[in-house]
Design an enzyme around this catalytic site. Structure first.
Site, PDB file in Angstrom:
ATOM      1  N   TYR A   1     -62.951  -9.772  86.123  1.00  0.00           N
ATOM      2  CA  TYR A   1     -63.700  -8.757  86.814  1.00  0.00           C
ATOM      3  C   TYR A   1     -64.720  -8.271  85.516  1.00  0.00           C
ATOM      4  CZ  TYR A   1     -67.248  -6.292  89.827  1.00  0.00           C
ATOM      5  OH  TYR A   1     -67.855  -5.686  90.693  1.00  0.00           O
ATOM      6  N   LYS A  39     -63.004 -30.211 109.465  1.00  0.00           N
ATOM      7  CA  LYS A  39     -63.660 -31.337 108.178  1.00  0.00           C
ATOM      8  C   LYS A  39     -63.275 -30.760 106.780  1.00  0.00           C
ATOM      9  CE  LYS A  39     -67.781 -34.476 107.378  1.00  0.00           C
ATOM     10  NZ  LYS A  39     -67.340 -35.409 108.132  1.00  0.00           N
TER      11      LYS A  39
END
Length: 416
Positions: free
Chosen positions: A44, A99
């Site tokens: 970060y 899925k």
């Protein structure tokens, strides 16, 4: 025998899980906040700013520095989910989560279900174009036809990443793979058979396209009005398309490029003397035993509608069919597109492919078919199981070779 796919079991499992997928970090959080040795300043601020700047100067670096290389968006508007029809994006979400699980288990892919609250074609297209920076490929799923055909064509032309339509491409690939091996058993050639496809939606159109590319010269596609043929009154259009009430360009294409003898009539009429029947109509019991008896010897029946096929295997076999397949796991020869989509998307991601064409799909079909050794090939074993560990490596290698060959060919053309 205990069945775990009952309504109560499914609902209870989903209630307990509260979702089938979640996000995991790829970076260790151990000592992340340590002032001297922690990684927080790298992943970060301030360190990430250097990475962001590099990518802003060369967008291709997103594949190297972020998870874009392994991200697939599953985009669905909830208008054609399984056999349930238009149940909305919230109803579609558990299906797309399932899925996503298969993508991860079978292909190692991060697939994100994006079930969106719009059914407008242009809004769907705008949405997919807007999310393109995050993903290496797009999987369009369970969007109603004929709208979905325009969406696919537009996105294929306007995106710089591949667009895979599982209802169309995935079903086509596994169907052709099953047909290749079935024809081997009955000793027939694909360029000499008559094939009838029942259903002209996404799956029917995809199957027609791949059969045509694979060399099948006599394909007849039927819809609820019977055989599709050039000149059928409801498919006629004028130059500005005003006379085409359905605005169904896929059926227009089918009418031009199939049914060379311009057969007319209902399904029973055109199935007569056919070698192959492929059902993706969504209509249970559509194919009658008497109709099967009118087919050629050693008939091949793929009754793929779920959950209830166009004809039950026992009825088809009793009527004289040689080979029968369905989309169900409780019958032999399950034609399941879960065999296809994880490995195809894996190859597209690994190659950073920009698009997907019919030649690649045919190559994938032959690769899957080859996994069933000829010595093991028989009427009730024509395609590998969904979890066959050989599928991923052979399909990805086949598609990578096809993509490399295509890239090389395009480079040679550019030089000339």
């Amino acid at each position: 025998m205990i069945h775990l796919n009952t309504k109560e079991d499914a609902i209870n499992l989903h209630r307990m899980l509260k979702g089938k997928i979640e996000i995991h970090n790829r970076v260790s959080i151990e000592n992340a906040f340590d002032e001297e040795k922690g990684t927080l300043g790298l992943i970060y601020t301030p360190g990430v700013a250097y990475v962001a700047t590099e990518i802003s100067n060369n967008k291709e670096l997103a594949y190297d520095y972020t998870s874009k290389w392994n991200n697939v968006a599953i985009v669905c508007d909830g208008t054609r989910v399984l056999g349930l029809g238009n149940i909305g994006p919230e109803g579609a979400l558990p299906v797309m989560e399932g899925k996503s699980v298969l993508f991860k288990i079978l292909g190692g892919i991060n697939a994100v279900p994006l079930c969106i609250a719009t059914t407008e074609k242009e809004e769907v297209i705008r949405f997919v174009k807007a999310i393109q920076p995050v993903f290496g490929a797009i999987n369009i799923e369970d969007i109603e036809s004929p709208k979905v055909f325009d969406i696919i064509k537009r996105l294929q032309n306007e995106l710089s990443i591949p667009v895979f339509h599982d209802d169309q491409h995935g079903t086509a690939v596994i169907t052709l793979a099953a047909l290749i091996n079935s024809l081997e058993i009955v000793n027939k050639k694909i360029d000499s058979i008559k094939a009838v496809v029942s259903g002209a939606g996404s799956a029917g159109y995809g199957i027609f396209k791949i059969l045509e590319k694979a060399g099948c010269k006599d394909i007849v596609v039927t819809d609820s009005k019977g055989a599709i043929y050039e000149g059928r009154i409801d498919l006629k259009v004028d130059g500005d398309r005003k006379n085409n009430n359905n605005n169904n360009t896929s059926k227009e294409e089918i009418s031009r490029d199939s049914n060379p003898r311009r057969l007319t009539g209902n399904l029973a009429d055109v199935v007569r003397d056919a070698d192959v029947f492929i059902g993706v109509s969504g209509k249970a019991g559509l194919l009658k035993a008497g109709t099967v008896k009118s087919m050629n010897q050693n008939a091949i029946i793929f009754a793929l509608s779920n959950p209830d096929p166009e004809i039950l295997p026992s009825d088809a076999l009793e009527a004289g069919a040689r080979i029968v397949a369905t989309g169900r796991s409780d019958f032999p020869n399950q034609v399941n597109n879960a065999v296809v989509f994880p490995s195809v998307l894996r190859a597209l991601l690994d190659m950073r492919a920009k698009d997907l064409d019919e030649d690649m799909l045919v190559a994938a079909s032959y690769a899957i078919a080859s996994l069933v050794d000829k010595s093991h090939l028989k009427e009730d074993y024509i395609i590998p199981k969904v979890d066959d560990p050989r599928i991923l490596p052979i399909v990805t290698k086949t598609l990578k070779d096809a993509i490399k060959s295509r890239m090389s060919s395009m480079s040679r053309r550019d030089v000339r």
